[in-house]
Design a protein around this motif. Structure first.
Motif, PDB file in Angstrom:
ATOM      1  N   ALA A 434       0.763  -1.395  -0.164  1.00 33.45           N
ATOM      2  CA  ALA A 434      -0.104  -0.142   0.220  1.00 33.45           C
ATOM      3  C   ALA A 434       0.741   1.090   0.040  1.00 33.45           C
ATOM      4  O   ALA A 434       1.985   1.241   0.611  1.00 33.45           O
ATOM      5  CB  ALA A 434      -0.822   0.033   1.240  1.00 33.45           C
ATOM      6  N   GLY A 435       0.235   2.265  -0.528  1.00 31.71           N
ATOM      7  CA  GLY A 435       1.117   3.420  -0.541  1.00 31.71           C
ATOM      8  C   GLY A 435       1.732   4.097  -2.031  1.00 31.71           C
ATOM      9  O   GLY A 435       2.002   5.148  -2.236  1.00 31.71           O
ATOM     10  N   VAL A 436       1.886   3.131  -2.898  1.00 30.45           N
ATOM     11  CA  VAL A 436       2.205   3.186  -4.404  1.00 30.45           C
ATOM     12  C   VAL A 436       1.429   2.623  -5.376  1.00 30.45           C
ATOM     13  O   VAL A 436       1.371   1.510  -4.914  1.00 30.45           O
ATOM     14  CB  VAL A 436       3.928   3.019  -4.452  1.00 30.45           C
ATOM     15  CG1 VAL A 436       4.434   3.184  -5.812  1.00 30.45           C
ATOM     16  CG2 VAL A 436       4.667   4.181  -3.562  1.00 30.45           C
ATOM     17  N   ARG A 437       1.363   3.182  -6.468  1.00 29.92           N
ATOM     18  CA  ARG A 437       0.550   2.446  -7.445  1.00 29.92           C
ATOM     19  C   ARG A 437       1.692   2.111  -8.529  1.00 29.92           C
ATOM     20  O   ARG A 437       2.604   2.990  -8.846  1.00 29.92           O
ATOM     21  CB  ARG A 437      -0.575   3.218  -8.265  1.00 29.92           C
ATOM     22  CG  ARG A 437      -1.616   3.460  -7.252  1.00 29.92           C
ATOM     23  CD  ARG A 437      -2.826   3.989  -7.604  1.00 29.92           C
ATOM     24  NE  ARG A 437      -2.305   5.408  -8.340  1.00 29.92           N
ATOM     25  CZ  ARG A 437      -2.146   6.636  -7.633  1.00 29.92           C
ATOM     26  NH1 ARG A 437      -2.895   6.634  -6.397  1.00 29.92           N
ATOM     27  NH2 ARG A 437      -2.004   7.751  -8.346  1.00 29.92           N
ATOM     28  N   ALA A 438       1.296   0.978  -9.365  1.00 29.84           N
ATOM     29  CA  ALA A 438       2.088   0.613 -10.431  1.00 29.84           C
ATOM     30  C   ALA A 438       2.443   1.830 -11.371  1.00 29.84           C
ATOM     31  O   ALA A 438       1.354   2.606 -11.793  1.00 29.84           O
ATOM     32  CB  ALA A 438       1.811  -0.428 -11.410  1.00 29.84           C
ATOM     33  N   GLY A 439       3.640   2.513 -11.941  1.00 29.61           N
ATOM     34  CA  GLY A 439       3.591   3.446 -12.891  1.00 29.61           C
ATOM     35  C   GLY A 439       4.120   4.588 -12.130  1.00 29.61           C
ATOM     36  O   GLY A 439       4.685   5.496 -13.010  1.00 29.61           O
ATOM     37  N   GLU A 440       3.741   4.732 -10.860  1.00 34.79           N
ATOM     38  CA  GLU A 440       4.253   6.154 -10.177  1.00 34.79           C
ATOM     39  C   GLU A 440       5.640   5.991 -10.393  1.00 34.79           C
ATOM     40  O   GLU A 440       6.485   4.929  -9.868  1.00 34.79           O
ATOM     41  CB  GLU A 440       3.570   6.163  -9.019  1.00 34.79           C
ATOM     42  CG  GLU A 440       2.138   6.465  -8.759  1.00 34.79           C
ATOM     43  CD  GLU A 440       1.611   6.789  -7.427  1.00 34.79           C
ATOM     44  OE1 GLU A 440       1.066   7.978  -7.391  1.00 34.79           O
ATOM     45  OE2 GLU A 440       1.697   5.801  -6.535  1.00 34.79           O
ATOM     46  N   ARG A 441       6.355   7.218 -10.420  1.00 32.11           N
ATOM     47  CA  ARG A 441       7.704   7.413 -10.401  1.00 32.11           C
ATOM     48  C   ARG A 441       8.328   7.764  -8.872  1.00 32.11           C
ATOM     49  O   ARG A 441       7.740   8.426  -8.151  1.00 32.11           O
ATOM     50  CB  ARG A 441       7.936   8.733 -11.204  1.00 32.11           C
ATOM     51  CG  ARG A 441       7.571   8.460 -12.801  1.00 32.11           C
ATOM     52  CD  ARG A 441       7.868   9.913 -13.365  1.00 32.11           C
ATOM     53  NE  ARG A 441       9.278  10.036 -13.659  1.00 32.11           N
ATOM     54  CZ  ARG A 441       9.627  11.289 -13.376  1.00 32.11           C
ATOM     55  NH1 ARG A 441       9.001  12.243 -12.898  1.00 32.11           N
ATOM     56  NH2 ARG A 441      10.851  11.538 -13.530  1.00 32.11           N
ATOM     57  N   VAL A 442       9.333   6.883  -8.780  1.00 33.26           N
ATOM     58  CA  VAL A 442       9.850   6.896  -7.356  1.00 33.26           C
ATOM     59  C   VAL A 442      11.395   7.161  -7.425  1.00 33.26           C
ATOM     60  O   VAL A 442      12.026   6.632  -8.306  1.00 33.26           O
ATOM     61  CB  VAL A 442       9.514   5.481  -6.710  1.00 33.26           C
ATOM     62  CG1 VAL A 442       9.940   5.149  -5.338  1.00 33.26           C
ATOM     63  CG2 VAL A 442       7.915   5.174  -6.582  1.00 33.26           C
TER      64      VAL A 442
END
Length: 456
Positions: A434-442
């Motif tokens: 939980a906390g990050v979705r696929a494709g979000e830039r990290v």
């Protein structure tokens, strides 16, 4: 311990190019959809299904050796016969002592009956203890059980006669009974003691015929941990090397020897073989290893898993195994049991034994490789957790903020810190629950240099 992440492409997101400020050592990458596998590495040793060392119950010579190195035997197969004059002599002494008590040869002074009773009780206790020690050394389980039953019966009978004797002494002192009752009770107690000595001596003589307690392969002699290759030690254990025992108590104390240890569990490891001194006519001492029987019908592993990883290891967990003796080969294994009691690892920490079944091995070309031997060193790679189709980021992207995990997410070109829930953890990848979705830039490298609101 080492954890490894196995990456499986699940979406084109893996092809997203990296971006970031290379001058500052900061790299940004899109969260991926991947399979993350957590692997715990543990040192291990190959084990046999069972192992038992058969020892001589008394000093003497190998009268006959009926097996040879490498021969397969069944449980109960006669391995060797030991000729032990000293054991025969102790049996004869025990029988003579028993005969003396049965004919009333025992004489007890007519004074200080309480003192005589105490002496008799002390001698009986010592004789029973010696008999118990002798029975424990009998290698054949069935013979040992019979002797133990006889000894238990003797103890019970002695306890009864002892109580009668004490009561008779008390009655005599009080003037309520005659000396004859006390004498008969004490004599009966000595008779029980003598019969226990006979039973132990008979069991030792019967055990001179050495039998295999398990099915397996013969290795003459013992292992490096338990066999003596010093001839002077054997000579010193021959008759005459120590003071002889006289009477029923002495016969009981010397009646037995070091018997066969119980077969080791599947987790037991065989030691390195010592040069065998076992040949027909060879001298053997009490406790000398005559043969070791090893059952290799099913091989296993005993792995030592650190306390920080042990809660992840459960029966059924699969593993890949590498052996020092077979470079480049991989063996299949599965966890069969996890010990509850801890042990101390080679580095001084706490670890737990994990027992695995060991399957066939193959080389990089897929060809079947050699079967290992008990005692060989190995490394077990335990696949403890797998997260499939999980949102994953590089392990370096996760930072600790107090007691929580967080990552830097880049939105609209600006860095924002976001708390995350971490799942399966590999060496390179971490599954984010939980906390990050696929494709979000990290931010995946240089996260320690990032601050809130920074333009990336």
């Amino acid at each position: 311990m080492r954890r490894v992440a196995l990456l499986a492409v699940a979406a084109p997101l893996l092809l997203v190019a990296c971006s970031g400020d290379s001058d500052k050592g900061i790299t940004v990458r899109a969260a991926q959809v991947a399979t993350v596998s957590e692997i715990v590495d543990a040192p291990a040793t190959v084990t046999a299904r069972a192992m038992a060392t058969v020892t001589s119950p008394a000093d003497g010579r190998v009268a006959s050796l009926l097996v040879k190195d490498g021969e397969g035997v069944n449980a109960g197969t006669v391995l060797a016969v030991v000729d032990s004059p000293s054991a025969q002599q102790r049996l004869a002494q025990a029988r003579q002592a028993a005969a003396a008590t049965s004919t009333g040869a025992v004489r007890i002074p007519r004074v200080n009956l309480a003192g005589t009773q105490a002496q008799t009780d002390g001698a009986a206790a010592a004789a029973f203890a010696q008999s118990q020690a002798a029975i424990a050394q009998i290698p054949d389980p069935a013979a040992r059980a019979r002797a133990q039953t006889q000894l238990a019966a003797s103890r019970a009978q002695y306890a009864a006669t002892q109580a009668q004797a004490r009561d008779a002494v008390r009655q005599f002192d009080a003037g309520l009974a005659g000396l004859g009752t006390a004498l008969r009770s004490l004599t009966a107690a000595q008779g029980v003691q003598a019969q226990a000595a006979v039973a132990a001596a008979q069991a030792t003589v019967a055990a001179l015929t050495l039998r295999s307690p398990i099915k397996g392969t013969v290795q003459l002699g013992g292992t490096s941990a338990g066999a003596s290759g010093n001839l002077s030690d054997l000579l010193g254990s021959l008759p005459g090397g120590g003071a002889g025992a006289a009477g029923a108590a002495g016969a009981a104390g010397a009646a037995g020897g070091a018997g066969t240890p119980a077969p080791s569990a599947a987790g037991g490891a065989a030691g390195a073989a010592t040069p065998s001194l076992i040949t027909p006519g060879a001298l053997v001492g009490q406790g000398t290893a005559v043969a070791t029987i090893i059952d290799v019908s099913a091989l296993g592993l005993q792995a030592d898993v650190d306390e920080t990883d042990i809660l992840l290891v459960k029966p059924g967990v699969r593993a890949k195994v590498e052996l020092d003796a077979v470079p480049g080969a991989t063996y299949e294994a599965a966890v069969a049991a996890v010990d509850l009691s801890p042990t101390t690892s080679s580095r001084g920490g706490v670890s737990y034994h994990v027992r695995l079944t060991l399957g066939a091995g193959r080389d990089t070309a897929g060809a079947v490789v050699a079967t290992p031997r008990p005692g060989m060193s190995a490394v077990a790679h335990l696949l403890v957790r797998t997260a499939r189709d999980a949102v994953a980021v590089r392990a370096s992207a996760v930072v600790r903020v107090g007691s929580r995990n967080a990552v830097w997410v880049v939105q609209g070109g600006t860095a924002r810190q976001r708390y995350v829930t971490v799942g399966t953890q590999g060496e390179d990848l971490v599954a984010i629950l939980a906390g990050v979705r696929a494709g979000e830039r990290v931010v995946v490298t240089g996260a320690e240099r990032v601050h809130a609101g920074q333009k990336l």
